[in-house]
Design an enzyme around this catalytic site. Structure first.
Site, PDB file in Angstrom:
ATOM      1  CE  LYS A 175      -1.759  -1.297   3.482  1.00  0.00           C
ATOM      2  NZ  LYS A 175      -1.283  -2.683   4.240  1.00  0.00           N
ATOM      3  NE  ARG A 203       6.479  -3.149   6.496  1.00  0.00           N
ATOM      4  CZ  ARG A 203       5.833  -3.436   6.265  1.00  0.00           C
ATOM      5  NH1 ARG A 203       5.172  -2.553   5.317  1.00  0.00           N
ATOM      6  NH2 ARG A 203       4.597  -3.406   7.987  1.00  0.00           N
ATOM      7  NE  ARG A 206       5.576  -1.305  10.492  1.00  0.00           N
ATOM      8  CZ  ARG A 206       4.666  -0.517   9.635  1.00  0.00           C
ATOM      9  NH1 ARG A 206       4.360  -0.662   7.997  1.00  0.00           N
ATOM     10  NH2 ARG A 206       3.594  -1.615  10.175  1.00  0.00           N
ATOM     11  NE  ARG A 242       1.229  -4.999  11.421  1.00  0.00           N
ATOM     12  CZ  ARG A 242       2.263  -5.422  10.757  1.00  0.00           C
ATOM     13  NH1 ARG A 242       3.558  -5.560  10.889  1.00  0.00           N
ATOM     14  NH2 ARG A 242       2.407  -4.339   9.222  1.00  0.00           N
TER      15      ARG A 242
HETATM   16  P1  ADP Z   1       2.722  -2.362   3.397  1.00  0.00           P
HETATM   17  O1  ADP Z   1       2.011   0.014   3.519  1.00  0.00           O
HETATM   18  O2  ADP Z   1       0.985  -2.049   2.328  1.00  0.00           O
HETATM   19  O3  ADP Z   1       2.149  -2.036   4.643  1.00  0.00           O
HETATM   20  P2  ADP Z   1       4.593  -1.517   1.733  1.00  0.00           P
HETATM   21  O4  ADP Z   1       4.279  -0.904   0.331  1.00  0.00           O
HETATM   22  O5  ADP Z   1       5.567  -1.003   3.199  1.00  0.00           O
HETATM   23  O6  ADP Z   1       3.182  -2.060   2.699  1.00  0.00           O
HETATM   24  O7  ADP Z   1       5.572  -3.077   1.048  1.00  0.00           O
HETATM   25  C1  ADP Z   1       5.122  -3.866   2.759  1.00  0.00           C
HETATM   26  C2  ADP Z   1       7.009  -4.509   1.594  1.00  0.00           C
HETATM   27  O8  ADP Z   1       7.023  -5.562   0.443  1.00  0.00           O
HETATM   28  C3  ADP Z   1       8.459  -3.580   1.631  1.00  0.00           C
HETATM   29  O9  ADP Z   1       9.624  -4.027   1.844  1.00  0.00           O
HETATM   30  C4  ADP Z   1       8.536  -2.925   0.347  1.00  0.00           C
HETATM   31  O10 ADP Z   1       9.603  -3.073  -0.498  1.00  0.00           O
HETATM   32  C5  ADP Z   1       7.771  -4.295  -0.719  1.00  0.00           C
HETATM   33  N1  ADP Z   1       6.955  -4.178  -1.687  1.00  0.00           N
HETATM   34  C6  ADP Z   1       6.087  -3.955  -1.855  1.00  0.00           C
HETATM   35  N2  ADP Z   1       5.363  -4.039  -3.468  1.00  0.00           N
HETATM   36  C7  ADP Z   1       5.785  -5.517  -3.339  1.00  0.00           C
HETATM   37  C8  ADP Z   1       5.842  -5.668  -4.348  1.00  0.00           C
HETATM   38  N3  ADP Z   1       4.697  -5.863  -5.763  1.00  0.00           N
HETATM   39  N4  ADP Z   1       6.692  -7.452  -5.000  1.00  0.00           N
HETATM   40  C9  ADP Z   1       7.760  -7.573  -3.726  1.00  0.00           C
HETATM   41  N5  ADP Z   1       7.970  -7.029  -2.702  1.00  0.00           N
HETATM   42  C10 ADP Z   1       7.396  -5.245  -2.396  1.00  0.00           C
HETATM   43  P1  AMP Z   2       0.476   0.555   8.248  1.00  0.00           P
HETATM   44  O1  AMP Z   2       1.770   1.129   8.790  1.00  0.00           O
HETATM   45  O2  AMP Z   2      -0.284   0.631   8.276  1.00  0.00           O
HETATM   46  O3  AMP Z   2       1.209  -1.188   8.969  1.00  0.00           O
HETATM   47  O4  AMP Z   2       0.233   0.746  10.637  1.00  0.00           O
HETATM   48  C1  AMP Z   2       0.975   0.529  11.399  1.00  0.00           C
HETATM   49  C2  AMP Z   2      -0.383   0.555  12.682  1.00  0.00           C
HETATM   50  O5  AMP Z   2      -0.857   1.560  13.044  1.00  0.00           O
HETATM   51  C3  AMP Z   2      -1.453  -1.099  12.587  1.00  0.00           C
HETATM   52  O6  AMP Z   2      -0.837  -2.209  12.648  1.00  0.00           O
HETATM   53  C4  AMP Z   2      -2.400  -0.352  13.581  1.00  0.00           C
HETATM   54  O7  AMP Z   2      -1.502  -0.509  14.988  1.00  0.00           O
HETATM   55  C5  AMP Z   2      -2.076   0.952  13.408  1.00  0.00           C
HETATM   56  N1  AMP Z   2      -3.023   1.509  12.015  1.00  0.00           N
HETATM   57  C6  AMP Z   2      -2.604   2.581  11.048  1.00  0.00           C
HETATM   58  N2  AMP Z   2      -3.842   2.736  10.149  1.00  0.00           N
HETATM   59  C7  AMP Z   2      -4.860   2.582  11.559  1.00  0.00           C
HETATM   60  C8  AMP Z   2      -6.257   2.343  11.539  1.00  0.00           C
HETATM   61  N3  AMP Z   2      -6.481   3.019  10.420  1.00  0.00           N
HETATM   62  N4  AMP Z   2      -6.922   1.953  12.107  1.00  0.00           N
HETATM   63  C9  AMP Z   2      -6.246   1.603  13.544  1.00  0.00           C
HETATM   64  N5  AMP Z   2      -4.991   1.592  13.646  1.00  0.00           N
HETATM   65  C10 AMP Z   2      -4.031   1.615  12.091  1.00  0.00           C
END
Ligand code: ADP
Ligand code: AMP
Length: 218
Positions: free
Chosen positions: A15, A129, A162, A173
């Site tokens: 995302k 990540r 993280r 999660r």
């Molecule tokens: P989210 O915001 O949904 O938690 P991230 O954008 O942080 O996900 O992506 C999670 C991890 O996967 C990061 O280390 C990123 O570099 C990697 N990643 C994102 N998209 C892809 C993909 N299409 N293929 C492989 N790795 C990816």
């Molecule tokens: P993310 O970076 O989107 O994976 O979010 C990290 C953490 O932040 C999540 O596991 C939740 O604890 C909190 N968080 C982020 N967005 C939300 C949301 N929309 N509602 C509730 N908790 C959130």
């Protein structure tokens, strides 16, 4: 005409990676609730102290707190033309609060981009990540390595893992996502704004599809 886009999907779906690309392509602010909370935790504000407890357990921060920070962000002038929301809404209550807030501005969610990624791929992604401490850009040991180990290509910031990406917390999660957030996808599907993209492809391929989806928006 404003443009409000949501990027949805399980934790680690990509995302943040794709929301950043959309925000760049459409010149919109990228609003990630996870980034806002991590920043508050880092600065040890009262919000950060409250959010930390939930984040460390892999659970959702309560709706009232989460909705309040998003509404505050929507008030800022750069959000007047629209936003790319990443990681919000994650519950029905959040989705309803967002609808109300946008309607008050004569706006609505135009696209909910859903990145569909299977569980195994997700766990591989979160375990590799690394996030930039400064600009929150996401890297991956295998899939998006930085040019210089431990440093952000974009801003030179320090990369860190993280704590909630540890296996047990990541699994929690994912369960929370299936229980509370997956139903919100149906909410947008029923409204006819859901755009599903196969997120289980290399980053550049996902990006091509995602940008094609949002290119249609005027
Ligand atoms: P989210 O915001 O949904 O938690 P991230 O954008 O942080 O996900 O992506 C999670 C991890 O996967 C990061 O280390 C990123 O570099 C990697 N990643 C994102 N998209 C892809 C993909 N299409 N293929 C492989 N790795 C990816
Ligand atoms: P993310 O970076 O989107 O994976 O979010 C990290 C953490 O932040 C999540 O596991 C939740 O604890 C909190 N968080 C982020 N967005 C939300 C949301 N929309 N509602 C509730 N908790 C959130």
């Amino acid at each position: 005409m404003s443009m409000d886009i949501i990027v949805m999907g399980p934790p680690g779906a990509g995302k943040g990676t794709q929301a950043h690309a959309i925000a760049d392509a459409r010149t919109l602010p990228h609003v990630a609730t996870g980034d806002l909370f991590r920043d508050a935790v880092h600065r040890e504000t009262p919000l950060g102290q409250e959010a930390r407890v939930y984040m460390e357990r892999g659970e959702l921060v309560p709706d009232a707190v989460t909705v309040a920070i998003v509404l505050e962000r929507l008030e800022q002038s750069d959000a007047a033309r629209g936003v790319v929301l990443d990681g919000f809404p994650r519950t029905f209550a959040q989705a309803q609060a967002l609808d109300t807030a946008l309607a008050a501005r004569a706006r609505r969610v135009q696209h909910a981009v859903y990145l569909n990624v299977p569980r195994e791929a997700i766990l591989r992604r979160v375990s590799g990540r690394w996030l930039c401490d400064t600009c929150q850009a996401a890297y991956h040991t295998l899939y998006r390595p930085p040019s210089v180990a431990g440093r952000c290509d974009a801003c030179g910031g320090v990369l860190a893992q993280r704590i909630d990406d540890r296996r047990e917390t990541a699994e929690r999660r994912l369960d929370v996502y299936l229980e509370q957030t997956a139903p919100v996808i149906d909410y947008y599907r029923q409204r006819g704004v859901l755009r599903e993209v196969n997120g289980d492809q290399p980053i550049a391929d996902v990006q091509r599809e995602v940008l094609a989806v949002v290119a249609a928006l005027r």
